[in-house]
Design a protein around this motif. Structure first.
Motif, PDB file in Angstrom:
ATOM      1  N   GLU A 199       0.935  -1.259   0.057  1.00 52.35           N
ATOM      2  CA  GLU A 199       0.027   0.019  -0.023  1.00 52.35           C
ATOM      3  C   GLU A 199       0.825   1.334   0.181  1.00 52.35           C
ATOM      4  O   GLU A 199       0.240   2.326  -0.309  1.00 52.35           O
ATOM      5  N   THR A 200       2.132   1.078   0.336  1.00 49.09           N
ATOM      6  CA  THR A 200       3.038   2.227   0.183  1.00 49.09           C
ATOM      7  C   THR A 200       4.109   2.048  -0.336  1.00 49.09           C
ATOM      8  O   THR A 200       4.650   0.890  -0.996  1.00 49.09           O
ATOM      9  N   ALA A 201       4.718   3.235  -1.008  1.00 46.56           N
ATOM     10  CA  ALA A 201       5.752   3.329  -1.931  1.00 46.56           C
ATOM     11  C   ALA A 201       7.097   2.583  -1.139  1.00 46.56           C
ATOM     12  O   ALA A 201       8.138   2.072  -1.454  1.00 46.56           O
ATOM     13  N   ARG A 202       7.130   3.243   0.217  1.00 42.00           N
ATOM     14  CA  ARG A 202       8.162   2.649   1.199  1.00 42.00           C
ATOM     15  C   ARG A 202       8.417   1.393   1.304  1.00 42.00           C
ATOM     16  O   ARG A 202       9.435   0.638   1.380  1.00 42.00           O
ATOM     17  N   LEU A 203       7.047   0.625   1.753  1.00 42.32           N
ATOM     18  CA  LEU A 203       7.235  -0.863   1.751  1.00 42.32           C
ATOM     19  C   LEU A 203       7.622  -1.463   0.415  1.00 42.32           C
ATOM     20  O   LEU A 203       8.222  -2.578   0.295  1.00 42.32           O
ATOM     21  N   ALA A 204       7.007  -1.109  -0.761  1.00 44.25           N
ATOM     22  CA  ALA A 204       7.424  -1.683  -2.122  1.00 44.25           C
ATOM     23  C   ALA A 204       8.867  -1.630  -2.306  1.00 44.25           C
ATOM     24  O   ALA A 204       9.470  -2.632  -2.607  1.00 44.25           O
ATOM     25  N   LYS A 205       9.620  -0.422  -1.913  1.00 45.38           N
ATOM     26  CA  LYS A 205      11.179  -0.415  -2.168  1.00 45.38           C
ATOM     27  C   LYS A 205      11.595  -1.449  -1.150  1.00 45.38           C
ATOM     28  O   LYS A 205      12.468  -1.945  -1.459  1.00 45.38           O
ATOM     29  N   GLY A 206      11.159  -1.204   0.109  1.00 43.70           N
ATOM     30  CA  GLY A 206      11.781  -2.207   1.130  1.00 43.70           C
ATOM     31  C   GLY A 206      11.578  -3.712   0.757  1.00 43.70           C
ATOM     32  O   GLY A 206      12.696  -4.294   0.951  1.00 43.70           O
ATOM     33  N   LEU A 207      10.526  -4.292   0.148  1.00 44.71           N
ATOM     34  CA  LEU A 207      10.438  -5.510  -0.134  1.00 44.71           C
ATOM     35  C   LEU A 207      11.508  -6.259  -1.151  1.00 44.71           C
ATOM     36  O   LEU A 207      11.980  -7.065  -1.283  1.00 44.71           O
ATOM     37  N   PRO A 285      -2.740  -4.510   2.279  1.00 44.71           N
ATOM     38  CA  PRO A 285      -3.176  -3.319   3.062  1.00 44.71           C
ATOM     39  C   PRO A 285      -2.762  -3.207   4.486  1.00 44.71           C
ATOM     40  O   PRO A 285      -2.513  -4.010   5.217  1.00 44.71           O
ATOM     41  N   ALA A 286      -2.738  -1.934   4.775  1.00 45.99           N
ATOM     42  CA  ALA A 286      -2.221  -1.596   5.995  1.00 45.99           C
ATOM     43  C   ALA A 286      -3.163  -1.877   7.009  1.00 45.99           C
ATOM     44  O   ALA A 286      -4.443  -1.625   6.951  1.00 45.99           O
ATOM     45  N   ARG A 287      -2.778  -2.569   8.331  1.00 43.80           N
ATOM     46  CA  ARG A 287      -3.542  -2.808   9.209  1.00 43.80           C
ATOM     47  C   ARG A 287      -4.078  -1.361  10.045  1.00 43.80           C
ATOM     48  O   ARG A 287      -3.339  -0.632  10.182  1.00 43.80           O
TER      49      ARG A 287
END
Length: 540
Positions: A199-207, A285-287
């Motif tokens: 759901e976030t760009a930050r998490l997509a980059k992190g993964l 999705p974010a909790r």
């Protein structure tokens, strides 16, 4: 009454496909315009560095006997192989491949994941994609445009590599360029999948970055276990595929099918996922948060936003430190009597013996990478402001300086923590001289902080030119990595604050430049915060 004949299924499918890609060209032009600075810089850094490596390595290993000695040393040294990979030939082109293919492939992967996430999930997160989709833009057009941007960038890297190394053999140059670009495209498509899942760009980059880290670990473990990149762990890593293309060492062109297959599968998966979700939504999705808030301060919010990034960087620095420390014992055997290599290590790490020079050089490299973290963390303020998430915070009883201070505390404190972790990893891998190594890491903190302070200064005074913080950090990295290799004049090297600090271990501590850089960092940060207090938000 005229009857209407049904539209053939194949024609209807083609029409639906064309509608889903409508506007791709316009989005591609927009993306290239937005990245008109970033993409050329990445291409020049990766492709240009690799293409110019023949001059550097040609000076270091200028005789057939020295090049043959490298092949023999690497075959017997598993710790160095884990970092650089195996050598398949004693030609100059093969040495360039050995020294650069893994690192440049990793950088191409990093570039690609940033580009794809920037033009997919980040656009949705800011709400711009929803506005564009109200026009004649197909569902899959943004994803297609982002992958085309990555393809153009990786093609540019491959072309520079081919042009720079064609003199050593066109086949080998083409294999090396395609290997680096192929790794970049694998991670571009992996980022495209991550952008649909999160759901976030930050998490997509992190993964995606975690996938890159895993690929590097698999490649390192496989190379340490085998001297010809044949270990199964190496074959599990796309970076290992680039090694197994064997540029300038009897090219294996069939390995390109692995890149093509991975790109095709991941691209197809990304297209399927993007067709099964709404804009702004995700499959992860974010909790929802707790009924009662747990974040009581601006600093607590900053920590909540940046703790994942700091954790990832910290793990990376600790692992890198252990790896570099583990290969330190073998450096003297690799260098041997090569005077050019000794001179380069002396320029990078100081005149203090091969082992100390190598340790100081690795510490300096990690310090320059820590500067990337501090700039990223500082400019998170700019992201919070431009995405309008900072304004609700500032609407409460929170001043601008207090709001910014939370992020800056994590940026500067996090950079110091990264250097501590790097020192701990180096000491653990090397097995001795922990105090001297930790001291060498900590002495670079003022230089790292000064680069972060420049980012604070630019953001506070000229928020629309915040990219200049990245430009200065990139300039310091380029001078640090290439300055010694190209023997640049001291006046040019002095632009980087790292050039003014002593290189430890092995050299005497100098307190004057250390304290001077600390004072300059404090002044630049104070000026940036003063500018932030006086300017308007959003408008700059």
């Amino acid at each position: 009454m005229t009857s209407l004949s049904p539209v053939p299924v194949s024609v209807a499918s083609r029409r639906r496909g064309s509608r889903q890609l409508a506007g791709t060209g316009a989005l591609l032009r927009l993306a290239l315009r937005r990245d008109r600075v970033m993409v050329p810089l990445w291409v020049l850094l990766i492709g240009g560095t690799t293409a110019s490596a023949t001059n550097t390595l040609g000076q270091i290993y200028d005789t057939p006997a020295e090049r043959a000695g490298v092949v023999t040393s690497m075959a017997a040294n598993s710790s160095l192989r884990s970092l650089y990979g195996p050598v398949f030939n004693d030609s100059l082109g093969a040495l360039v491949t050995w020294r650069y293919v893994a690192f440049m492939a990793a950088f191409a992967a990093l570039m690609s994941l940033l580009l794809v996430v920037r033009h997919t999930r980040e656009e949705e997160e800011t709400g711009r994609q929803e506005m564009l989709s109200a026009a004649m833009v197909g569902r899959r057009a943004p994803l297609t445009a982002s992958l085309l941007v990555a393809l153009i960038a990786n093609t540019g890297i491959a072309l520079l590599v081919v042009l720079g190394l064609a003199g050593e053999g066109m086949g080998g140059a083409l294999a090396l360029g395609l290997g680096i670009g192929g790794v970049g495209m694998v991670f571009a498509t992996l980022a495209a999948v991550a952008a649909q899942l999160t759901e976030t760009a930050r998490l997509a980059k992190g993964l995606t970055a975690a996938g890159l880290g895993l690929a590097w670990v698999l490649k390192a473990a496989g190379d340490a276990a085998s001297d010809d990149a044949s270990h199964p762990l190496t074959w599990l890593s796309p970076i290992g595929w680039a090694e197994n293309l064997r540029a300038f060492g009897g090219e294996r062109w069939w390995v390109l099918l692995l890149f093509a297959g991975a790109v095709a599968v991941l691209t197809g998966l990304a297209y399927v996922l993007t067709g099964r979700r709404d804009i702004g939504m995700s499959f992860m999705p974010a909790r929802p948060g707790p009924a009662e808030g747990r974040i009581a301060t601006a600093a607590g919010l900053a920590w909540r936003l940046q703790r994942g990034s700091l954790l990832g960087w910290g793990i990376g620095f600790l692992v890198a430190g252990v790896m570099f420390g583990g290969i330190t014992e073998g450096v003297a055997d690799l260098v041997g009597d090569n005077e050019q290599t000794k001179a380069m290590l002396a320029r990078l790490g100081g005149q203090s013996g091969i082992t100390d020079s190598f340790l100081a050089a690795m510490i300096s490299m990690l310090g320059m990478i820590a500067a990337v973290y501090v700039v990223q963390s500082v400019l998170r303020l700019n992201g919070e402001e431009t995405s309008q998430r900072g304004e609700p915070v500032l609407a409460g009883a929170v001043g601008r300086v207090r709001w910014a201070a939370g992020h800056l505390l994590i940026a500067f404190g996090g950079a110091a923590l990264l250097m501590l972790l790097a020192g701990a990893g180096l000491a653990l891998g090397y097995g001795e001289r922990a105090g001297a190594i930790l001291g060498g890491c900590l002495v670079l903190i003022p230089a790292i902080w000064l680069i972060g302070s420049v980012a604070v200064l630019v953001y506070g005074l000229l928020p629309r030119a915040a990219v200049l913080g990245w430009v200065y950090a990139g300039l310091c990295l380029g001078l640090g990595w290439l300055g010694a290799a190209f023997d640049l004049p001291k006046r040019a090297l002095d632009v980087s604050p790292f050039e003014h600090l002593p290189r430890l271990p092995g050299n005497a501590m100098e307190w004057t430049p250390f304290l001077t850089l600390l004072a300059l960092s404090a002044l630049a940060t104070a000026a940036g915060l003063a500018g932030l207090r006086r300017r308007d938000l959003q408008t700059g």
